[in-house]
Scaffold this motif. Structure first.
Motif, short mmCIF file in Angstrom:
data_model
loop_
_atom_site.label_atom_id
_atom_site.label_comp_id
_atom_site.label_asym_id
_atom_site.label_seq_id
_atom_site.Cartn_x
_atom_site.Cartn_y
_atom_site.Cartn_z
N HIS A 237 21.78 3.89 83.17
CA HIS A 237 21.04 3.72 81.91
C HIS A 237 21.59 2.49 81.21
O HIS A 237 22.80 2.39 81.00
CB HIS A 237 21.21 4.94 81.00
N CYS A 238 20.72 1.56 80.86
CA CYS A 238 21.15 0.35 80.16
C CYS A 238 20.68 0.43 78.71
O CYS A 238 19.52 0.73 78.44
CB CYS A 238 20.56 -0.89 80.82
N PHE A 239 21.60 0.17 77.79
CA PHE A 239 21.29 0.19 76.36
C PHE A 239 21.43 -1.22 75.81
O PHE A 239 22.53 -1.75 75.69
CB PHE A 239 22.23 1.15 75.62
N TRP A 240 20.29 -1.84 75.51
CA TRP A 240 20.23 -3.18 74.97
C TRP A 240 19.99 -3.10 73.47
O TRP A 240 19.28 -2.23 73.00
CB TRP A 240 19.09 -3.97 75.62
N VAL B 264 21.15 -10.95 72.04
CA VAL B 264 20.97 -9.71 72.80
C VAL B 264 22.34 -9.17 73.21
O VAL B 264 23.17 -9.91 73.74
CB VAL B 264 20.09 -9.95 74.04
N TYR B 265 22.54 -7.88 72.99
CA TYR B 265 23.81 -7.21 73.30
C TYR B 265 23.56 -6.09 74.30
O TYR B 265 22.52 -5.44 74.27
CB TYR B 265 24.41 -6.60 72.03
N LEU B 266 24.54 -5.84 75.17
CA LEU B 266 24.48 -4.76 76.14
C LEU B 266 25.66 -3.82 75.91
O LEU B 266 26.81 -4.27 75.76
CB LEU B 266 24.54 -5.31 77.57
N ARG B 267 25.38 -2.52 75.86
CA ARG B 267 26.43 -1.51 75.66
C ARG B 267 26.75 -0.85 76.99
O ARG B 267 25.87 -0.36 77.68
CB ARG B 267 25.96 -0.45 74.67
N ILE C 192 30.44 -3.08 73.49
CA ILE C 192 29.17 -3.77 73.26
C ILE C 192 29.44 -5.27 73.38
O ILE C 192 30.29 -5.80 72.68
CB ILE C 192 28.60 -3.43 71.88
N SER C 193 28.74 -5.92 74.29
CA SER C 193 28.97 -7.34 74.56
C SER C 193 27.72 -8.15 74.28
O SER C 193 26.62 -7.76 74.66
CB SER C 193 29.34 -7.55 76.03
N MET C 194 27.92 -9.30 73.61
CA MET C 194 26.80 -10.22 73.44
C MET C 194 26.54 -10.88 74.78
O MET C 194 27.44 -11.44 75.40
CB MET C 194 27.08 -11.28 72.38
N CYS C 195 25.30 -10.82 75.23
CA CYS C 195 24.94 -11.40 76.52
C CYS C 195 24.21 -12.73 76.38
O CYS C 195 24.40 -13.61 77.19
CB CYS C 195 24.06 -10.43 77.30
N LEU C 196 23.38 -12.84 75.36
CA LEU C 196 22.57 -14.04 75.18
C LEU C 196 22.36 -14.34 73.71
O LEU C 196 22.24 -13.42 72.90
CB LEU C 196 21.19 -13.86 75.83
#
Length: 79
Positions: A46-49, A56-59, A66-70
């Motif tokens: 399960h991906c939580f954006w 855009v952050y991914l948890r 929680i990391s900033m991806c873009l």
């Protein structure tokens, strides 16, 4: 917004995401059926954006990180 889907065993499953706001655009793979992406990025199947005014952050569901991806880039004009 939420949705669910099933993955394929042979060819794999990829989901692209294309986001626009007034002055910005982001395009990225929101899901890649690859062990590295699932385990290290999402922390499971399960991906939580999260999308904010900054990007855009991914948890990761296992670590809670929680990391900033873009970050938002300039919006492309379509002709």
């Amino acid at each position: 917004m939420t949705w669910s889907f099933k993955t394929k065993l042979i060819f794999g499953t990829n989901y692209n995401c294309d986001l626009y706001q007034v002055n910005g655009h982001i395009a990225f793979l929101a899901f890649v059926e690859a062990t590295r992406f699932i385990d290290l990025g999402c922390g499971g199947r399960h991906c939580f954006w999260n999308v904010t005014d900054y990007g855009v952050y991914l948890r990761n569901i296992h670590t809670g990180k929680i990391s900033m991806c873009l970050k938002w880039g300039p919006r492309q004009l379509r002709g």
